[in-house]
Scaffold this active site. Sequence first.
Site, PDB file in Angstrom:
ATOM      1  CD1 TRP A 113      17.389   7.903 -16.275  1.00 31.97           C
ATOM      2  CD2 TRP A 113      17.323   8.557 -14.141  1.00 31.97           C
ATOM      3  NE1 TRP A 113      18.059   6.955 -15.535  1.00 31.97           N
ATOM      4  CE2 TRP A 113      18.033   7.331 -14.213  1.00 31.97           C
ATOM      5  CE3 TRP A 113      17.161   9.172 -12.898  1.00 31.97           C
ATOM      6  CZ2 TRP A 113      18.567   6.701 -13.084  1.00 31.97           C
ATOM      7  CZ3 TRP A 113      17.701   8.553 -11.776  1.00 31.97           C
ATOM      8  CH2 TRP A 113      18.390   7.332 -11.881  1.00 31.97           C
ATOM      9  CG  ASP A 136      18.471  17.334 -17.852  1.00 38.88           C
ATOM     10  OD1 ASP A 136      19.523  17.974 -17.986  1.00 38.88           O
ATOM     11  OD2 ASP A 136      18.405  16.189 -17.361  1.00 38.88           O
ATOM     12  CE1 TYR A 141      19.755  10.487 -17.486  1.00 44.10           C
ATOM     13  CE2 TYR A 141      18.456  12.253 -18.458  1.00 44.10           C
ATOM     14  CZ  TYR A 141      19.236  11.771 -17.428  1.00 44.10           C
ATOM     15  OH  TYR A 141      19.501  12.573 -16.343  1.00 44.10           O
ATOM     16  CG  HIS A 199      25.548  11.852 -16.649  1.00 43.25           C
ATOM     17  ND1 HIS A 199      24.705  11.124 -17.453  1.00 43.25           N
ATOM     18  CD2 HIS A 199      24.804  12.167 -15.570  1.00 43.25           C
ATOM     19  CE1 HIS A 199      23.528  11.004 -16.892  1.00 43.25           C
ATOM     20  NE2 HIS A 199      23.563  11.632 -15.735  1.00 43.25           N
ATOM     21  CB  SER A 238      25.988  16.119 -13.745  1.00 43.30           C
ATOM     22  OG  SER A 238      24.904  15.545 -13.035  1.00 43.30           O
ATOM     23  CD  GLN A 260      21.108  17.590 -14.108  1.00 45.87           C
ATOM     24  OE1 GLN A 260      20.718  16.429 -14.175  1.00 45.87           O
ATOM     25  NE2 GLN A 260      21.084  18.427 -15.157  1.00 45.87           N
ATOM     26  CB  SER A 287      15.914  12.911  -8.111  1.00 48.25           C
ATOM     27  OG  SER A 287      16.215  12.032  -9.164  1.00 48.25           O
ATOM     28  CE  LYS A 329      13.451  10.136 -12.235  1.00 49.03           C
ATOM     29  NZ  LYS A 329      13.861  10.864 -11.022  1.00 49.03           N
ATOM     30  CG  ASN A 339       5.503  18.032 -11.453  1.00 50.57           C
ATOM     31  OD1 ASN A 339       4.908  17.672 -10.444  1.00 50.57           O
ATOM     32  ND2 ASN A 339       6.162  17.173 -12.227  1.00 50.57           N
TER      33      ASN A 339
END
Length: 374
Positions: A113, A136, A141, A199, A238, A260, A287, A329, A339
């Site tokens: 994203w 993903d 997006y 979504h 999601s 999600q 996130s 992300k 990460n």
Amino acid sequence: MAAESVGALRPGLDPRDRSLVTVVALASTAQVDQIPFHLDRAMDNGLTAEEIDPLLRRAGPTADTPAPCGRRLPGIVLHQENTPDQGVWKLILNETYTLSNGVHIPKLGLGTWFIDDDKAADAVTAAVAIGYRNIDTAQAYGNERGVGEGIRASDVPREELFVSTKVAAEIKDYDDAAAAIDASLTALRLDHIDLMLIHSPQPWDNFRGGDYAEGNRATWRALEDAYQAGKLRSIGVSNFEQRDLDNILSACTVAPQVNQLLVHAGNTPTELLAYCDSKDILVQAYSPIAHGEILKNPDIRAMADRYGVTVPQLCIRYTLQLGTVSLPKTANPEHMRSNAQVDFVITADDMDALRNLQAQDYGEHSVFPVYSGK
């Protein structure tokens, strides 16, 4: 002399240091088959990946004592390529969950994203080169083309990659959903998608409002048909709350395998996580760093300092220990690398503190429906 006996020759060492001596000895003599057991023991004795990695890099196999390049072991992989990651042990990037249909999904993925389409290919190829296998994206997006380009440009076989995308939240009709699935396959230029989600249970301009139960069931039937046709390896949703899940479960022939959700320290939907678990629905945490807002939290910074890790690493590790897939992300390769350095364990007391933390102020990003508090 067997490497695992080296620690025993040092009776004055405590278990923590003895484990470290053993792991380094195994690495230096390329006895890779024995490392997983002793690496686990070292971490049980209090060692962190940050302590072990520099020593493994120095003690790792040389040209005179070659190790099997890229050999996969239970939970770890030794990278011998001539890259910035040479000699780094990457635990989490090789770990997977098993979905209810038997499909394996990597525990850590790359969220895309806010990555523009013309930059997505470079981000994806960088992530795959670092070791990510879970990518993903979403129709919303606007970067499926770039993500697909990055997938095809990587040197990793397609079957080793897990690619997810999402039907746009506004689509609540069978025919439109079926067309959208094919449109994603075309944009990505892939012959199948590993996971496709609805979504949102509502269109973004009416998030958490209205009644879209019938439309969600119609969209779900399109996903089921594409799944049965082999276009999709797994299907899910999601941003679905329990009532939204119940609506699908009441009429489906294939139950959702994934939900999600927005999950991070400060926003842990404990009851919904438990409900998904009871229905064998794996949760993906998007996130996990709260869109960056958690970086400003002094309590989180203090806890991260105690573990000798960064705030993002602590937050990613938290979502992993919740049993979710974590999807931070970034388009920055250094952040991707950092990460993935989450091979430490948060204590039960600290997990409780993070689980009970309330931090849902997303600042200027609250204009986005998922951060609006609805």
